[in-house]
Design a protein around this motif. Sequence first.
Motif, PDB file in Angstrom:
ATOM      1  N   TYR A 189      36.242  41.015  39.068  1.00 29.67           N
ATOM      2  CA  TYR A 189      34.902  40.974  39.638  1.00 29.67           C
ATOM      3  C   TYR A 189      34.980  40.366  41.038  1.00 29.67           C
ATOM      4  O   TYR A 189      34.895  39.154  41.208  1.00 29.67           O
ATOM      5  CB  TYR A 189      33.964  40.164  38.732  1.00 29.67           C
ATOM      6  CG  TYR A 189      33.929  40.741  37.343  1.00 29.67           C
ATOM      7  CD1 TYR A 189      33.159  41.866  37.070  1.00 29.67           C
ATOM      8  CD2 TYR A 189      34.703  40.206  36.322  1.00 29.67           C
ATOM      9  CE1 TYR A 189      33.156  42.428  35.805  1.00 29.67           C
ATOM     10  CE2 TYR A 189      34.700  40.770  35.058  1.00 29.67           C
ATOM     11  CZ  TYR A 189      33.924  41.879  34.806  1.00 29.67           C
ATOM     12  OH  TYR A 189      33.928  42.445  33.555  1.00 29.67           O
ATOM     13  N   GLU A 222      25.424  39.360  41.336  1.00 25.73           N
ATOM     14  CA  GLU A 222      26.350  39.910  40.343  1.00 25.73           C
ATOM     15  C   GLU A 222      25.714  39.857  38.966  1.00 25.73           C
ATOM     16  O   GLU A 222      25.112  38.849  38.592  1.00 25.73           O
ATOM     17  CB  GLU A 222      27.658  39.112  40.337  1.00 25.73           C
ATOM     18  CG  GLU A 222      28.697  39.600  39.329  1.00 25.73           C
ATOM     19  CD  GLU A 222      29.280  40.946  39.709  1.00 25.73           C
ATOM     20  OE1 GLU A 222      28.680  41.971  39.339  1.00 25.73           O
ATOM     21  OE2 GLU A 222      30.334  40.970  40.361  1.00 25.73           O
ATOM     22  N   ILE A 256      26.845  40.928  34.896  1.00 27.45           N
ATOM     23  CA  ILE A 256      27.921  41.373  34.019  1.00 27.45           C
ATOM     24  C   ILE A 256      27.396  41.359  32.591  1.00 27.45           C
ATOM     25  O   ILE A 256      26.829  40.356  32.143  1.00 27.45           O
ATOM     26  CB  ILE A 256      29.168  40.475  34.151  1.00 27.45           C
ATOM     27  CG1 ILE A 256      29.701  40.516  35.588  1.00 27.45           C
ATOM     28  CG2 ILE A 256      30.239  40.895  33.150  1.00 27.45           C
ATOM     29  CD1 ILE A 256      30.830  39.545  35.867  1.00 27.45           C
ATOM     30  N   SER A 275      34.787  45.494  37.297  1.00 27.08           N
ATOM     31  CA  SER A 275      33.837  45.981  38.292  1.00 27.08           C
ATOM     32  C   SER A 275      34.377  47.240  38.951  1.00 27.08           C
ATOM     33  O   SER A 275      35.584  47.400  39.132  1.00 27.08           O
ATOM     34  CB  SER A 275      33.619  44.897  39.347  1.00 27.08           C
ATOM     35  OG  SER A 275      32.843  45.404  40.406  1.00 27.08           O
ATOM     36  N   GLU A 317      33.671  47.833  41.993  1.00 24.14           N
ATOM     37  CA  GLU A 317      33.802  47.496  43.405  1.00 24.14           C
ATOM     38  C   GLU A 317      35.265  47.335  43.789  1.00 24.14           C
ATOM     39  O   GLU A 317      36.067  46.875  42.985  1.00 24.14           O
ATOM     40  CB  GLU A 317      33.068  46.185  43.713  1.00 24.14           C
ATOM     41  CG  GLU A 317      31.577  46.305  43.645  1.00 24.14           C
ATOM     42  CD  GLU A 317      30.891  45.019  44.034  1.00 24.14           C
ATOM     43  OE1 GLU A 317      31.555  44.034  44.413  1.00 24.14           O
ATOM     44  OE2 GLU A 317      29.662  44.987  43.956  1.00 24.14           O
TER      45      GLU A 317
END
Length: 87
Positions: A40, A70, A72, A83, A85
């Motif tokens: 993350y 964020e 989760i 993630s 990202e």
Amino acid sequence: MNITTTEIQPPKAQHVSVSDDALIVDLADARTISVPVEWYPRLAYGTPEERSKWRLIGEGEGIHWPDLDEDISVEGLLAGKSSAESQ
């Protein structure tokens, strides 16, 4: 014949901690999940102060860090989803 059914409850987080290496989530059913914080990026690059400011959402079905934007889900953690990202 009486058959008792038990409704399966979704896993719920109770407590969260984030170190430089791991995101650790204690669940209501006494399990603890630990995943690499590098999964993350927002947490990985957040300051210790930003990481410590979390709140449970959906009655513990997820975790939100307002300073890092964020979210989760506990279900995602249990499924081993990192993630999407990039680092």
